[in-house]
Design a protein around this motif. Sequence first.
Motif, mmCIF file in Angstrom:
data_model
loop_
_atom_site.group_PDB
_atom_site.id
_atom_site.type_symbol
_atom_site.label_atom_id
_atom_site.label_comp_id
_atom_site.label_asym_id
_atom_site.label_seq_id
_atom_site.Cartn_x
_atom_site.Cartn_y
_atom_site.Cartn_z
ATOM 1 N N LYS A 1 48.121 -42.978 -52.249
ATOM 2 C CA LYS A 1 46.655 -42.754 -52.887
ATOM 3 C C LYS A 1 45.834 -42.158 -51.745
ATOM 4 O O LYS A 1 45.768 -42.904 -50.847
ATOM 5 N N ASP A 2 45.352 -40.921 -52.133
ATOM 6 C CA ASP A 2 44.434 -40.291 -51.168
ATOM 7 C C ASP A 2 42.892 -41.169 -51.250
ATOM 8 O O ASP A 2 42.584 -41.416 -52.121
ATOM 9 N N TRP B 1 42.386 -45.894 -44.047
ATOM 10 C CA TRP B 1 43.455 -46.920 -44.957
ATOM 11 C C TRP B 1 44.698 -45.936 -45.451
ATOM 12 O O TRP B 1 44.119 -44.899 -45.981
ATOM 13 N N LYS B 2 45.579 -46.515 -45.394
ATOM 14 C CA LYS B 2 46.751 -45.955 -46.034
ATOM 15 C C LYS B 2 47.066 -46.974 -47.216
ATOM 16 O O LYS B 2 47.611 -47.801 -47.159
ATOM 17 N N ILE B 3 46.922 -46.433 -48.419
ATOM 18 C CA ILE B 3 47.299 -47.146 -49.638
ATOM 19 C C ILE B 3 48.448 -46.410 -50.648
ATOM 20 O O ILE B 3 48.618 -45.109 -50.682
ATOM 21 N N TYR B 4 49.319 -47.077 -51.006
ATOM 22 C CA TYR B 4 50.505 -46.706 -51.665
ATOM 23 C C TYR B 4 50.604 -47.491 -52.932
ATOM 24 O O TYR B 4 50.552 -48.522 -53.142
ATOM 25 N N LYS B 5 51.142 -46.806 -53.792
ATOM 26 C CA LYS B 5 51.497 -47.478 -55.226
ATOM 27 C C LYS B 5 53.059 -46.896 -55.477
ATOM 28 O O LYS B 5 53.415 -45.926 -55.012
ATOM 29 N N LEU C 1 51.741 -52.603 -58.472
ATOM 30 C CA LEU C 1 51.869 -53.152 -57.198
ATOM 31 C C LEU C 1 51.065 -52.159 -56.334
ATOM 32 O O LEU C 1 51.460 -50.907 -56.264
ATOM 33 N N ILE C 2 50.216 -52.548 -55.292
ATOM 34 C CA ILE C 2 49.592 -51.629 -54.337
ATOM 35 C C ILE C 2 49.781 -52.361 -53.112
ATOM 36 O O ILE C 2 49.687 -53.520 -52.884
ATOM 37 N N PHE C 3 49.949 -51.492 -52.083
ATOM 38 C CA PHE C 3 50.183 -51.667 -50.872
ATOM 39 C C PHE C 3 49.253 -51.031 -49.706
ATOM 40 O O PHE C 3 49.004 -49.795 -49.735
ATOM 41 N N ILE C 4 48.527 -52.026 -49.151
ATOM 42 C CA ILE C 4 47.593 -51.390 -47.988
ATOM 43 C C ILE C 4 48.356 -51.578 -46.720
ATOM 44 O O ILE C 4 48.354 -52.527 -46.243
ATOM 45 N N ARG C 5 48.647 -50.434 -46.002
ATOM 46 C CA ARG C 5 49.291 -50.765 -44.838
ATOM 47 C C ARG C 5 48.088 -51.076 -43.760
ATOM 48 O O ARG C 5 47.432 -50.120 -43.177
ATOM 49 N N ASN C 6 48.149 -52.188 -43.235
ATOM 50 C CA ASN C 6 47.353 -52.740 -42.242
ATOM 51 C C ASN C 6 45.747 -52.097 -42.074
ATOM 52 O O ASN C 6 45.599 -51.362 -41.271
ATOM 53 N N PRO C 7 44.887 -52.651 -42.921
ATOM 54 C CA PRO C 7 43.756 -51.881 -42.821
ATOM 55 C C PRO C 7 42.694 -52.872 -41.818
ATOM 56 O O PRO C 7 41.400 -52.785 -41.560
ATOM 57 N N PHE C 8 43.370 -53.807 -40.912
ATOM 58 C CA PHE C 8 42.760 -54.530 -40.053
ATOM 59 C C PHE C 8 42.712 -54.236 -38.594
ATOM 60 O O PHE C 8 44.038 -53.637 -38.295
ATOM 61 N N THR C 9 41.795 -54.156 -37.779
ATOM 62 C CA THR C 9 41.814 -54.078 -36.203
ATOM 63 C C THR C 9 42.689 -55.045 -35.554
ATOM 64 O O THR C 9 42.857 -56.088 -36.281
ATOM 65 N N SER D 1 38.727 -55.571 -52.918
ATOM 66 C CA SER D 1 38.959 -55.400 -54.439
ATOM 67 C C SER D 1 37.935 -54.309 -54.916
ATOM 68 O O SER D 1 38.307 -53.492 -55.692
ATOM 69 N N ASN D 2 36.687 -54.301 -54.434
ATOM 70 C CA ASN D 2 35.695 -53.219 -54.923
ATOM 71 C C ASN D 2 36.311 -51.825 -54.500
ATOM 72 O O ASN D 2 36.350 -50.863 -55.118
ATOM 73 N N TYR D 3 36.893 -51.657 -53.286
ATOM 74 C CA TYR D 3 37.520 -50.388 -52.831
ATOM 75 C C TYR D 3 38.473 -49.793 -53.981
ATOM 76 O O TYR D 3 38.663 -48.560 -53.941
ATOM 77 N N LEU D 4 39.349 -51.199 -54.222
ATOM 78 C CA LEU D 4 40.533 -50.517 -54.906
ATOM 79 C C LEU D 4 40.012 -50.529 -56.463
ATOM 80 O O LEU D 4 41.026 -50.123 -57.362
ATOM 81 N N GLY D 5 38.816 -50.622 -56.911
ATOM 82 C CA GLY D 5 38.442 -50.607 -58.197
ATOM 83 C C GLY D 5 38.540 -51.886 -59.117
ATOM 84 O O GLY D 5 38.064 -51.496 -60.206
ATOM 85 N N PHE D 6 38.826 -52.848 -58.569
ATOM 86 C CA PHE D 6 38.709 -54.341 -59.113
ATOM 87 C C PHE D 6 37.291 -54.850 -59.002
ATOM 88 O O PHE D 6 37.045 -55.839 -58.274
#
Length: 330
Positions: free
Chosen positions: A53-54, A74-78, A85-93, A183-188
């Motif tokens: 997901k861009d 952020w790198k977000i995958y579906k 199922l949504i995967f966010i690849r480590n959005p944390f510092t 959640s807001n960033y993903l649209g929930f």
Amino acid sequence: MTETNFVNNKKKKENTMFKDYFKYYKSRNPPPKLDDVIDIDSACKKVIQVDVKDVDNTKTFIVDKWGLKATSTWKIYKFTDIPGLIFIRNPFTSIGQRYWITKCLRDYSRKPNKLNIDAHDIIDDQENWWSIYKSDNEKSKNIVGKLRWATLGYHHNWDTKYYSENDKSPVPYELNEMTKLLSNYLGFNNFNAEAAIVNYYRMNSTLAGHVDHSENNMDAPLFSISFGQTAIFLIGGLSQQEPAYPIYIKSGDVIVMSGESRLRYHGVPKILRDENLNWKQDNPDEANIFVDSDDWNKASDYIDDARININIRQVLKIGQTSLTDNYHSN
């Protein structure tokens, strides 16, 4: 079932049930081959198709707290084979990871939260798990591995599988706010963090296959955030008779189970050592949150041999104010 048949025989794998996958990856002797475990960083080489997901840079989310990186990175995958199922690849510092690891050990392991060790009279009223752990005495050595879970907000009843309006405590402010950012960033946009379970895994820990269905609101997503050592996460189908996908979950990774995936069987058959240790890598530009150095030194010792997972749920339907309120909007 032999190791060779399990890994290489495609027809055999299609007829393999969730419990067989779990048993295979849980095995210690012989250890499982990991060739088929999906590494999200090189997912294009794997059997399952993954859509990236861009990031929408027109959104105005500027993250400067709770240890999150700027959303533009952020790198977000579906997963096309696992709808919802949504995967966010480590959005944390790295400092953000230390903040949450310390929070889980120091703060979420004390009252009013409930712990698995509460029923065993291990800790008296003048103590808490963290203070004992920091003491570095004989009691500290005995208690370190006994902490397995803590419940926050609506406390999950492990016997009945139900929540109760008479058994709840506040969801910590920072956990609620951080989950709202995700959640807001993903649209929930209507997600409310109302219950959480913090799982504390040792290197030999597992989590049996299950479906999370205790919440009144099964339409809301479930957020699962991991820190520390790497897990093999299994997600199967709507019954245990279906096969499963093994996925590496590394420190800082976020799994969001929404839609159909919310009802799929899932579990953790194995914990593996993380060679990257990305929570220990310093970057002065990422210092957007405070972590007490003394507390982190002790938390760092713990996480060197452990994994922590926080899963956050919305319990109530939209429009409900309590479990006894039957109202919900259409």
